[in-house]
Design a protein around this motif. Structure first.
Motif, PDB file in Angstrom:
ATOM      1  N   ALA A  95      11.734   6.475   2.176  1.00  0.00           N
ATOM      2  CA  ALA A  95      11.535   7.152   0.891  1.00  0.00           C
ATOM      3  C   ALA A  95      12.860   7.572   0.268  1.00  0.00           C
ATOM      4  CB  ALA A  95      10.624   8.364   1.084  1.00  0.00           C
ATOM      5  N   SER A  96      13.746   8.138   1.081  1.00  0.00           N
ATOM      6  CA  SER A  96      15.034   8.608   0.562  1.00  0.00           C
ATOM      7  C   SER A  96      15.908   7.456   0.080  1.00  0.00           C
ATOM      8  CB  SER A  96      15.775   9.411   1.641  1.00  0.00           C
ATOM      9  OG  SER A  96      15.047  10.548   2.022  1.00  0.00           O
ATOM     10  N   ASP A  97      15.948   6.377   0.872  1.00  0.00           N
ATOM     11  CA  ASP A  97      16.785   5.241   0.491  1.00  0.00           C
ATOM     12  C   ASP A  97      16.291   4.579  -0.783  1.00  0.00           C
ATOM     13  OD1 ASP A  97      18.277   5.759   2.697  1.00  0.00           O
ATOM     14  OD2 ASP A  97      17.698   3.984   3.843  1.00  0.00           O
ATOM     15  N   LEU A  98      14.970   4.378  -0.893  1.00  0.00           N
ATOM     16  CA  LEU A  98      14.424   3.766  -2.103  1.00  0.00           C
ATOM     17  C   LEU A  98      14.698   4.629  -3.326  1.00  0.00           C
ATOM     18  CD1 LEU A  98      10.940   2.334  -1.011  1.00  0.00           C
ATOM     19  CD2 LEU A  98      12.951   1.042  -1.709  1.00  0.00           C
ATOM     20  N   ASP A  99      14.532   5.936  -3.180  1.00  0.00           N
ATOM     21  CA  ASP A  99      14.765   6.859  -4.285  1.00  0.00           C
ATOM     22  C   ASP A  99      16.239   6.837  -4.700  1.00  0.00           C
ATOM     23  OD1 ASP A  99      13.576   8.731  -6.069  1.00  0.00           O
ATOM     24  OD2 ASP A  99      14.628  10.338  -5.016  1.00  0.00           O
TER      25      ASP A  99
ATOM     26  N   GLU B  24       0.824  -1.209   0.000  1.00  0.00           N
ATOM     27  CA  GLU B  24       0.000   0.000   0.000  1.00  0.00           C
ATOM     28  C   GLU B  24       0.859   1.261   0.000  1.00  0.00           C
ATOM     29  OE1 GLU B  24      -3.761   1.957   2.486  1.00  0.00           O
ATOM     30  OE2 GLU B  24      -2.796   0.116   3.177  1.00  0.00           O
ATOM     31  N   TYR B  25       1.959   1.227   0.796  1.00  0.00           N
ATOM     32  CA  TYR B  25       2.862   2.378   0.819  1.00  0.00           C
ATOM     33  C   TYR B  25       3.435   2.633  -0.568  1.00  0.00           C
ATOM     34  CZ  TYR B  25       7.237   4.915   1.220  1.00  0.00           C
ATOM     35  OH  TYR B  25       8.259   5.804   1.011  1.00  0.00           O
ATOM     36  N   PHE B  26       3.864   1.568  -1.232  1.00  0.00           N
ATOM     37  CA  PHE B  26       4.508   1.734  -2.538  1.00  0.00           C
ATOM     38  C   PHE B  26       3.526   2.278  -3.564  1.00  0.00           C
ATOM     39  CE2 PHE B  26       5.630   0.143  -6.766  1.00  0.00           C
ATOM     40  CZ  PHE B  26       6.887   0.711  -6.904  1.00  0.00           C
TER      41      PHE B  26
ATOM     42  N   ILE C 205       4.756  13.637  -5.822  1.00  0.00           N
ATOM     43  CA  ILE C 205       4.533  14.691  -4.829  1.00  0.00           C
ATOM     44  C   ILE C 205       4.579  14.112  -3.420  1.00  0.00           C
ATOM     45  CG2 ILE C 205       2.892  16.387  -3.965  1.00  0.00           C
ATOM     46  CD1 ILE C 205       1.895  16.736  -6.833  1.00  0.00           C
ATOM     47  N   LEU C 206       3.852  13.000  -3.210  1.00  0.00           N
ATOM     48  CA  LEU C 206       3.841  12.378  -1.885  1.00  0.00           C
ATOM     49  C   LEU C 206       5.220  11.838  -1.521  1.00  0.00           C
ATOM     50  CD1 LEU C 206       0.435  10.443  -1.905  1.00  0.00           C
ATOM     51  CD2 LEU C 206       0.984  12.606  -0.789  1.00  0.00           C
ATOM     52  N   ARG C 207       5.942  11.333  -2.523  1.00  0.00           N
ATOM     53  CA  ARG C 207       7.284  10.808  -2.251  1.00  0.00           C
ATOM     54  C   ARG C 207       8.211  11.922  -1.755  1.00  0.00           C
ATOM     55  NH1 ARG C 207       8.362   8.325  -6.835  1.00  0.00           N
ATOM     56  NH2 ARG C 207       9.763   9.811  -7.823  1.00  0.00           N
TER      57      ARG C 207
ATOM     58  N   ASN D 126      10.983  14.566   3.072  1.00  0.00           N
ATOM     59  CA  ASN D 126      11.196  15.734   3.934  1.00  0.00           C
ATOM     60  C   ASN D 126      10.378  15.649   5.219  1.00  0.00           C
ATOM     61  OD1 ASN D 126      12.914  17.501   2.142  1.00  0.00           O
ATOM     62  ND2 ASN D 126      11.168  17.189   0.791  1.00  0.00           N
ATOM     63  N   SER D 127       9.856  14.441   5.491  1.00  0.00           N
ATOM     64  CA  SER D 127       9.004  14.252   6.657  1.00  0.00           C
ATOM     65  C   SER D 127       9.788  14.418   7.961  1.00  0.00           C
ATOM     66  CB  SER D 127       8.367  12.856   6.607  1.00  0.00           C
ATOM     67  OG  SER D 127       7.702  12.565   7.807  1.00  0.00           O
ATOM     68  N   LYS D 128       9.087  14.832   9.016  1.00  0.00           N
ATOM     69  CA  LYS D 128       9.703  14.915  10.339  1.00  0.00           C
ATOM     70  C   LYS D 128       9.863  13.530  10.949  1.00  0.00           C
ATOM     71  CE  LYS D 128       7.978  19.557  11.394  1.00  0.00           C
ATOM     72  NZ  LYS D 128       7.172  20.396  12.324  1.00  0.00           N
ATOM     73  N   ASN D 129       9.087  12.574  10.429  1.00  0.00           N
ATOM     74  CA  ASN D 129       9.209  11.182  10.878  1.00  0.00           C
ATOM     75  C   ASN D 129      10.458  10.577  10.246  1.00  0.00           C
ATOM     76  OD1 ASN D 129       8.950   8.256  10.900  1.00  0.00           O
ATOM     77  ND2 ASN D 129       6.849   8.579  11.624  1.00  0.00           N
ATOM     78  N   LEU D 130      11.470  10.304  11.059  1.00  0.00           N
ATOM     79  CA  LEU D 130      12.755   9.840  10.540  1.00  0.00           C
ATOM     80  C   LEU D 130      12.644   8.522   9.789  1.00  0.00           C
ATOM     81  CD1 LEU D 130      15.144  10.731  13.511  1.00  0.00           C
ATOM     82  CD2 LEU D 130      14.741  11.996  11.402  1.00  0.00           C
TER      83      LEU D 130
END
Length: 455
Positions: free
Chosen positions: A77-81, A50-52, A60-62, A67-71
């Motif tokens: 997201a950053s690692d996958l990108d 579901e996340y993917f 946009i959501l990615r 840039n989320s405050k949730n580490l």
């Protein structure tokens, strides 16, 4: 034009991503699009479906996630990108060096991905030649081609191969991939029952054979039975063969130790050193909920202290999952007793033998209904080893306790007391359905256990 992107092709709620490489070949006025797929079998690419589909695939959501405050969200997201960009550049660079792209095959792409996921990977030169769709030859091909099989998986494959060879010999046949169908299923179940294999073993064997058939179809382009999903065995619960109630016989549950029995084991100070060592290993396995293959190899180098909390950081041997677990006061007492060291490592076999003696000396000897491995047949080729099977019966509880009992007891004793998500975090189970397979307490036992924890 060439590009690379992720695809989610698993039917499960969580699974590995697939890398898809696509390029175009010009054929005059009719250009042709070519694409290759490769499964990214590494924990970096194991994601929630579901996340993917709802978050990561939306640019946009990615970016919001990155840039989320949730580490945790930001890291995923950053690692996958970042990984997607690295793989894309790697593949396209190699693609541009190819003079004749029309000659490329999916194996070219899969080799690049395998090398990236497992640096130093080289496909074995020896490849099994498949003659006449021979099933065992395909099994050998699978074992030789797959680069990331765990050692235990390879051993299990050897056991299944030997079993198939005996099956072929007994029925005087030679199995082909196309023979794995519903008729085979019925004959194999009948043969397995005659040889006293447990229902769980039969189910796992058929699951593995389906895996081999799917591999033959997708990787070797061999024909397989078109309704392969029917080649399965419904796992039946083992029932009490001695009960008077034939209409509703009692289910035989695998043995586990109650919280009170765990305390009795911990309080036993009258143990020789080798049993004291085994007892402490077992308690650590119980407190962490880990498999015997993990907790027997714990080492103080795996310990971390964060904000005054002592944790153990390791990678599970079976799943290769990264684990970071806080240690309980019971484990900390064991470490303190041993000057910060974990108990001495011993072999699985010695450990299983010793923990039975620990239970005996801790008065855990009541007779219970269970399944015990017993030599049921003598192998003419090897009379010492014989043939062993699980036999239902009434046995001393100590004889049913082994290394895996620690993990089973952890899940059973904490279910309904701890939040299920916390138990799954410790045990490493990805779904509650998998966790529930470990819950071995009877309903009345669970109800009384939960009552004790009500405030």
């Amino acid at each position: 034009m060439s590009t690379l992107h992720y695809k989610y092709r698993s039917t499960k709620n969580k699974g590995y991503l697939t890398a898809r490489f696509q390029y175009r070949i010009d054929f005059g006025e009719k250009p042709k699009d070519i694409y290759f797929d490769a499964l990214l079998e590494d924990k970096r690419f194991f994601v929630d479906k579901e996340y993917f589909s709802k978050t990561y695939k939306d640019p946009i959501l990615r970016e919001k996630e990155k840039n989320s405050k949730n580490l945790d969200k930001r890291k995923v997201a950053s690692d996958l990108d970042a990984e997607e960009n690295i793989i894309r550049n790697l593949v396209i660079d190699q693609f541009r060096a190819i003079e004749n792209p029309e000659t490329l095959t999916k194996e070219w792409f899969k080799d690049i991905i395998s090398e990236y996921l497992h640096p130093g990977f080289k496909k074995k030169k020896y490849q099994v030649k498949i003659v006449g769709n021979d099933l065992i030859a395909v099994l050998d091909h699978y074992k030789n081609y797959k680069s990331n099989l765990a050692s235990n998986t390879v051993k299990k494959m050897g056991v299944v191969k030997s079993k198939l060879e005996r099956y072929e010999n007994d029925l005087n046949i030679k199995l082909k991939i196309t023979d794995i169908n519903t008729n085979f299923r019925d004959e194999f179940i009948k043969w397995s029952n005659e040889n006293q294999y447990a229902s769980g073993t039969i189910s796992r064997d058929l699951t593995f054979l389906r895996t081999i058939c799917y591999y033959a179809s997708t990787e070797l382009d061999l024909e397989i039975f078109d309704k392969l999903d029917r080649v399965k065995y419904k796992l039946e619960k083992i029932k009490n063969p001695f009960t008077d109630n034939r209409d509703n016989p009692e289910e035989i549950l695998e043995a586990y130790l109650t919280p009170e029995e765990i305390e009795e084991i911990e309080k036993n100070n009258d143990l020789p050193e080798y049993l004291d060592n085994a007892r402490d290993l077992f308690l650590i396995g119980y407190e962490t909920g880990q498999r015997i293959s993990d907790y027997l190899r714990f080492d103080k180098k795996m310990l971390k202290t964060i904000n005054g909390v002592t944790l153990i950081n390791f990678i599970q041997k079976k799943t290769r999952k990264q684990m970071l677990l806080p240690l309980s006061s019971r484990v900390l007492r064991i470490l303190e007793k041993r000057n910060g060291e974990f108990p001495r490592r011993i072999s699985d076999q010695k450990f299983n033998d010793y923990i039975k003696l620990v239970c005996e000396k801790s008065k855990i000897t009541q007779t219970i209904l269970g399944v015990k491995r017993i030599k049921v047949l003598v192998d003419p080729k090897d009379e010492e080893s014989g043939i062993w099977r699980g036999v239902p019966g009434y046995y001393s509880k100590k004889d049913l306790i082994a290394g895996h009992t620690a993990r089973r007891s952890f899940c059973t004793n904490h279910y309904g007391v701890w939040p299920t998500s916390d138990i799954m975090y410790f045990s490493g189970h990805s779904t509650e359905a998998m966790l529930l397979q470990y819950i071995k307490a009877k309903p009345i036992e669970r109800a009384l256990q939960i009552f004790k924890n009500l405030k």
